[in-house]
Design a protein around this motif. Structure first.
Motif, short mmCIF file in Angstrom:
data_model
loop_
_atom_site.label_atom_id
_atom_site.label_comp_id
_atom_site.label_asym_id
_atom_site.label_seq_id
_atom_site.Cartn_x
_atom_site.Cartn_y
_atom_site.Cartn_z
N MET A 1 0.83 -1.21 0.00
CA MET A 1 0.00 0.00 0.00
C MET A 1 0.86 1.25 0.00
O MET A 1 1.80 1.36 0.78
CB MET A 1 -0.91 0.02 1.24
CG MET A 1 -1.83 1.23 1.32
SD MET A 1 -2.63 1.41 2.93
CE MET A 1 -1.30 2.09 3.92
N SER A 2 0.55 2.18 -0.88
CA SER A 2 1.22 3.47 -0.91
C SER A 2 0.26 4.55 -0.45
O SER A 2 -0.96 4.46 -0.67
CB SER A 2 1.72 3.80 -2.32
OG SER A 2 2.68 2.86 -2.76
N VAL A 3 0.80 5.56 0.21
CA VAL A 3 0.00 6.71 0.64
C VAL A 3 0.51 7.94 -0.08
O VAL A 3 1.68 8.34 0.08
CB VAL A 3 0.08 6.93 2.17
CG1 VAL A 3 -0.71 8.17 2.57
CG2 VAL A 3 -0.46 5.71 2.91
N SER A 48 4.17 8.10 1.11
CA SER A 48 5.10 7.66 0.07
C SER A 48 5.58 8.83 -0.80
O SER A 48 6.78 8.97 -1.05
CB SER A 48 4.43 6.61 -0.83
OG SER A 48 3.88 5.56 -0.08
N SER A 97 -0.27 5.12 -9.08
CA SER A 97 -0.98 4.16 -8.24
C SER A 97 -1.51 3.01 -9.07
O SER A 97 -2.20 3.22 -10.07
CB SER A 97 -2.14 4.85 -7.51
OG SER A 97 -2.92 3.92 -6.81
N SER A 99 -2.57 -0.04 -7.21
CA SER A 99 -3.19 -0.94 -6.25
C SER A 99 -4.49 -0.36 -5.72
O SER A 99 -4.57 0.85 -5.45
CB SER A 99 -2.23 -1.20 -5.08
OG SER A 99 -2.89 -1.88 -4.03
N ASP A 101 -5.54 -0.77 -2.93
CA ASP A 101 -5.33 -0.44 -1.52
C ASP A 101 -4.64 0.90 -1.31
O ASP A 101 -4.56 1.38 -0.17
CB ASP A 101 -4.49 -1.53 -0.84
CG ASP A 101 -5.23 -2.85 -0.75
OD1 ASP A 101 -6.47 -2.83 -0.64
OD2 ASP A 101 -4.57 -3.91 -0.78
N ASP A 102 -4.12 1.50 -2.38
CA ASP A 102 -3.42 2.78 -2.24
C ASP A 102 -4.36 3.86 -1.73
O ASP A 102 -5.57 3.85 -2.01
CB ASP A 102 -2.82 3.23 -3.58
CG ASP A 102 -1.62 2.39 -3.99
OD1 ASP A 102 -1.11 1.63 -3.14
OD2 ASP A 102 -1.20 2.51 -5.16
N GLU A 127 -7.95 3.24 5.70
CA GLU A 127 -7.67 1.80 5.59
C GLU A 127 -8.87 0.98 6.02
O GLU A 127 -9.20 -0.04 5.41
CB GLU A 127 -6.46 1.44 6.46
CG GLU A 127 -5.12 1.82 5.90
CD GLU A 127 -3.99 1.28 6.76
OE1 GLU A 127 -3.49 0.19 6.46
OE2 GLU A 127 -3.62 1.96 7.74
N ARG A 173 -9.34 5.72 -0.61
CA ARG A 173 -8.54 4.85 -1.45
C ARG A 173 -8.53 5.44 -2.86
O ARG A 173 -9.54 6.01 -3.31
CB ARG A 173 -9.13 3.43 -1.44
CG ARG A 173 -9.06 2.79 -0.07
CD ARG A 173 -9.21 1.28 -0.13
NE ARG A 173 -9.16 0.69 1.20
CZ ARG A 173 -8.04 0.39 1.86
NH1 ARG A 173 -6.86 0.63 1.31
NH2 ARG A 173 -8.08 -0.14 3.07
N VAL A 174 -7.41 5.34 -3.54
CA VAL A 174 -7.24 6.03 -4.82
C VAL A 174 -8.35 5.72 -5.81
O VAL A 174 -8.90 6.64 -6.44
CB VAL A 174 -5.85 5.74 -5.41
CG1 VAL A 174 -5.75 6.31 -6.83
CG2 VAL A 174 -4.75 6.33 -4.53
#
Length: 232
Positions: A1-3, A48, A97, A99, A101-102, A127, A173-174
């Protein structure tokens, strides 16, 4: 996961025009307001990358600030649009992005007193729930009004427990944020913040408790308040 974090900073700040510079570049304790905001997010290990959306003419100034204050390689600069919404949309399109989950957070560049704990709680809320914003409870009694030729006419009193004052960061989430922006673009809808677009796309948005010091620098007197908080 990236933020990922987006800071829309393409505004001119008409209410601060007398100060002689866009408000995100005004000095606060010897550093531009924008630098304070960037450092707040750089201090959060989960973050990130940060994307700053500015007017094309301001890109050289941003590059100079990043070098002068040694802000590192996590920050990218993108071209902002004519509105906050279009600036955020441009940055969203630039996010690397891949994912589901990002996470992406959007924060007002001129809220320089955001703290790491609140940022972390917002990430954790996204999250868990998919989308979240920072907000504070209403203290004053809230009145709903109808505008008339003679002024405002009260039509209802809204219970304070049903009201929060929205702050930033606001995020999701993205894929959810991109959907909300795509839906708004398709319908020519302009929202007041990211949450209004998410709500419109039927995406539940949870509220993370904020703090009064996380205010938006809007008028000249706000700089003195921000300096007071920083002095403490």
């Amino acid at each position: 996961m990236s933020v990922f974090v987006i800071l829309p900073a393409a505004g001119i700040g008409t209410r601060m025009a007398s100060a002689g510079a866009p408000k995100q570049f005004l000095s606060l304790k010897g550093k531009p307001i924008l630098v304070h905001s960037l450092r707040a997010f750089l201090a959060v290990p989960e973050v990130s990358n940060i994307y700053v959306a500015v007017r094309e003419s301001e890109k050289p100034r941003i590059d100079e600030l990043l070098a002068e204050f040694n802000l590192g390689s996590k920050i990218s600069v993108v071209t902002g649009g004519d509105s906050r919404q279009s600036s955020v949309a441009n940055a969203l399109a630039a996010l690397p992005s891949h994912s589901a989950d990002d996470i992406v957070l959007v924060h007002d560049a001129v809220r320089p007193l955001i703290d790491s704990a609140t940022i972390t709680r917002t990430i954790q809320a996204i999250e868990k729930h998919g989308a979240a914003i920072v907000g504070t409870p209403a203290v004053d009694t809230i009145k709903q009004v109808e505008r008339t030729a003679d002024g405002a006419l009260i039509t209802a009193t809204i219970p304070r427990e049903l009201i929060v004052h929205a702050q930033t960061p606001q995020g999701a989430r993205v894929p959810l944020m991109r959907k909300a922006f795509a839906d708004a673009l398709a319908d020519d809808f302009i929202g007041t913040d990211e949450s209004s677009l998410l709500e419109r796309a039927s995406i539940p948005v949870f509220v993370v408790p904020g703090h009064a010091r996380n205010f938006k620098v809007t008028q000249p007197g706000d700089l003195e308040i921000a300096e007071f908080y920083l002095a403490g």
